[in-house]
Design a protein around this motif. Structure first.
Motif, mmCIF file in Angstrom:
data_model
loop_
_atom_site.group_PDB
_atom_site.id
_atom_site.type_symbol
_atom_site.label_atom_id
_atom_site.label_comp_id
_atom_site.label_asym_id
_atom_site.label_seq_id
_atom_site.Cartn_x
_atom_site.Cartn_y
_atom_site.Cartn_z
ATOM 1 N N TRP A 257 0.790 -1.188 -0.043
ATOM 2 C CA TRP A 257 0.014 -0.098 -0.044
ATOM 3 C C TRP A 257 0.833 1.315 -0.128
ATOM 4 C CZ3 TRP A 257 -5.557 0.248 0.338
ATOM 5 C CH2 TRP A 257 -6.010 1.715 0.637
ATOM 6 N N ASP A 262 -1.539 6.368 -2.023
ATOM 7 C CA ASP A 262 -3.125 6.216 -1.478
ATOM 8 C C ASP A 262 -3.981 6.112 -2.852
ATOM 9 O OD1 ASP A 262 -2.734 5.938 1.006
ATOM 10 O OD2 ASP A 262 -2.940 8.051 1.518
ATOM 11 N N ALA A 265 -3.498 2.616 -4.657
ATOM 12 C CA ALA A 265 -3.951 1.572 -3.590
ATOM 13 C C ALA A 265 -5.387 1.452 -3.262
ATOM 14 C CB ALA A 265 -3.210 1.740 -2.057
ATOM 15 N N TRP A 376 -8.649 -5.049 2.106
ATOM 16 C CA TRP A 376 -8.146 -3.962 2.238
ATOM 17 C C TRP A 376 -9.314 -2.836 2.258
ATOM 18 C CZ3 TRP A 376 -3.256 -2.393 3.419
ATOM 19 C CH2 TRP A 376 -2.222 -3.430 3.125
ATOM 20 N N GLY A 380 -6.555 1.954 4.241
ATOM 21 C CA GLY A 380 -5.309 1.499 4.128
ATOM 22 C C GLY A 380 -5.261 0.468 5.319
#
Length: 399
Positions: A257, A262, A265, A376, A380
């Motif tokens: 990640w 961000d 991910a 997920w 995160g």
């Protein structure tokens, strides 16, 4: 952590030794460095605690000294370092990440010197002296992913009928794919193709494009941590909407990640992805949650993920071995593997083992090969969704 110390050279059971010297062979550089750096940090964190809290009790407080060797993600160098540690440094035990290729190269050295070896991640053992905390290819990786697919088909009507297999192209990935090819038809899922990715590759967009053309209901496989970053970057770049279910570090480790950032991910990991892991911060385990709080407050300069926790768990296994052997003789430590017993409710158990941690004498794996499937979240974090005894919520499955 002491990187070099006086040789063990014990004077018999129960005393006469101020320290026990063990070797740690880790990929601290090269393509597998994420495994080595994180797991060694976790290992050293717990070894320091053991030494500071009185050392090995049955050996009059002897401390554990660790000689660290960088095998540079090279199986040949792993064997060279194992030979040096066993032959020149006189260590009593060797510990290390030792993924499958490295483990295969170290096995003849273990046989030659009759020295016990503990691998953190290896998926197979080729020496009677080599034990592993990794998962077996078929019975661990393959069965966990297959059981999860069967679960979401049966319970959530996921409608998965076809699968493509995409793993890092090295022994472990190949063996996991072989196991999946055997297991998936047993639950009515047809394997429509294998699309391996070269270990350490820089661009997997061609592989993902091929997967998109195959259009399976799910993509399954095992990728290394670094290969996982590259694979998920390619998924984002090609706007792939395929469902991916895979393990372990390349899908589940927080490093992935962080490396993706961000935006990517959230787009990829938080959508159409289930990750298989031997550890998750979201698992229902009081002792694990307590440990994660502790290391979080310690403000360590390292990712606290699967690799870190695996290293920390290995340190408790080493303590258990030494307390059982009660001497630093390699043969006694080797025989002590059969006496390792870390109870399910022990503060020294971080992995999801409902019956505790022990080793099987015949297979030299942990007896409990349970692994987790995690999902997920967009912030995160992870939630465990399988198996039910460790799950914190149900999987997000589109029917």
């Amino acid at each position: 952590m002491t990187l070099a110390a006086a040789c063990g050279g014990g004077e018999g059971e129960g005393g006469g030794t101020d320290s026990i010297k063990i070797g740690a062979i880790q990929p601290l550089t090269g393509a597998l460095a994420a495994y080595g750096e994180e797991s060694q940090a976790g290992f050293e964190y717990i070894v320091d605690q053991i030494n500071e809290s009185g050392g090995i009790e049955c050996m009059d407080g002897a401390t554990i000294d660790v000689e660290v060797a960088d095998e540079a993600s090279d199986p040949g160098k792993a064997a060279t370092e194992a030979r040096r540690l066993a032959g020149q440094e006189g260590v009593s035990l060797i510990v290390g990440s030792l993924l499958s290729s490295q483990m295969a190269s170290v096995s003849p050295v273990a046989d030659q010197f009759q020295i016990p070896v503990l691998s953190l991640f290896g998926g197979g053992t080729n020496s009677e002296y080599l034990y592993t905390m990794g998962l077996p290819y078929k019975e661990g990786y393959g069965e966990t992913m297959t059981k999860f697919i069967d679960e979401i088909n049966q319970k959530y009507d996921a409608g998965i009928q076809t699968a493509a297999l995409t793993s890092s192209n090295y022994e472990a990935g190949q063996q996991v794919d072989n196991g999946l090819e055997e297991l998936l038809p047993e639950i009515g899922v047809e394997v429509v193709g294998r699309v391996p990715v070269e270990t350490g590759g820089k661009d997997y967009k061609p592989a993902v494009t091929k997967l998109n053309a195959l259009n399976p209901d799910v993509v399954l496989g095992l990728v290394t941590t670094e290969d996982g970053v590259t694979l998920h970057q390619a998924r984002g770049a090609t706007d792939s909407q395929l469902l991916f279910v895979g393990g372990t570090g390349g899908y589940a480790d927080p490093y992935v990640w962080e490396s993706l950032g961000d935006a990517t991910a959230k787009k990829v990991l938080a959508n159409n992805t289930f990750a298989m892991a031997s550890f998750s911060a979201g698992a229902k385990s009081e002792q694990l949650q307590s440990f994660l709080t502790e290391v979080g407050e310690a403000d360590l300069d390292v990712t606290i993920g699967q690799n870190f926790v695996q290293g920390a768990q290995a340190a408790w296994v080493v303590k258990n071995l030494l307390e059982s052997a009660c001497e630093d003789d390699p043969q006694a430590i080797y025989e002590a593997f059969q006496d390792v017993e870390i109870a399910a409710d022990s503060d020294e158990l971080y992995l999801p083992k409902s019956e505790g941690l022990q080793f099987d004498e015949e297979t030299r794996f942990m007896r409990d090969t349970t692994a987790l499937i995690v999902e997920w979240n967009e912030d995160g974090t992870q939630d465990v969704v399988f198996p039910p005894e460790f799950a914190t919520r149900e999987p997000g499955v589109d029917k």
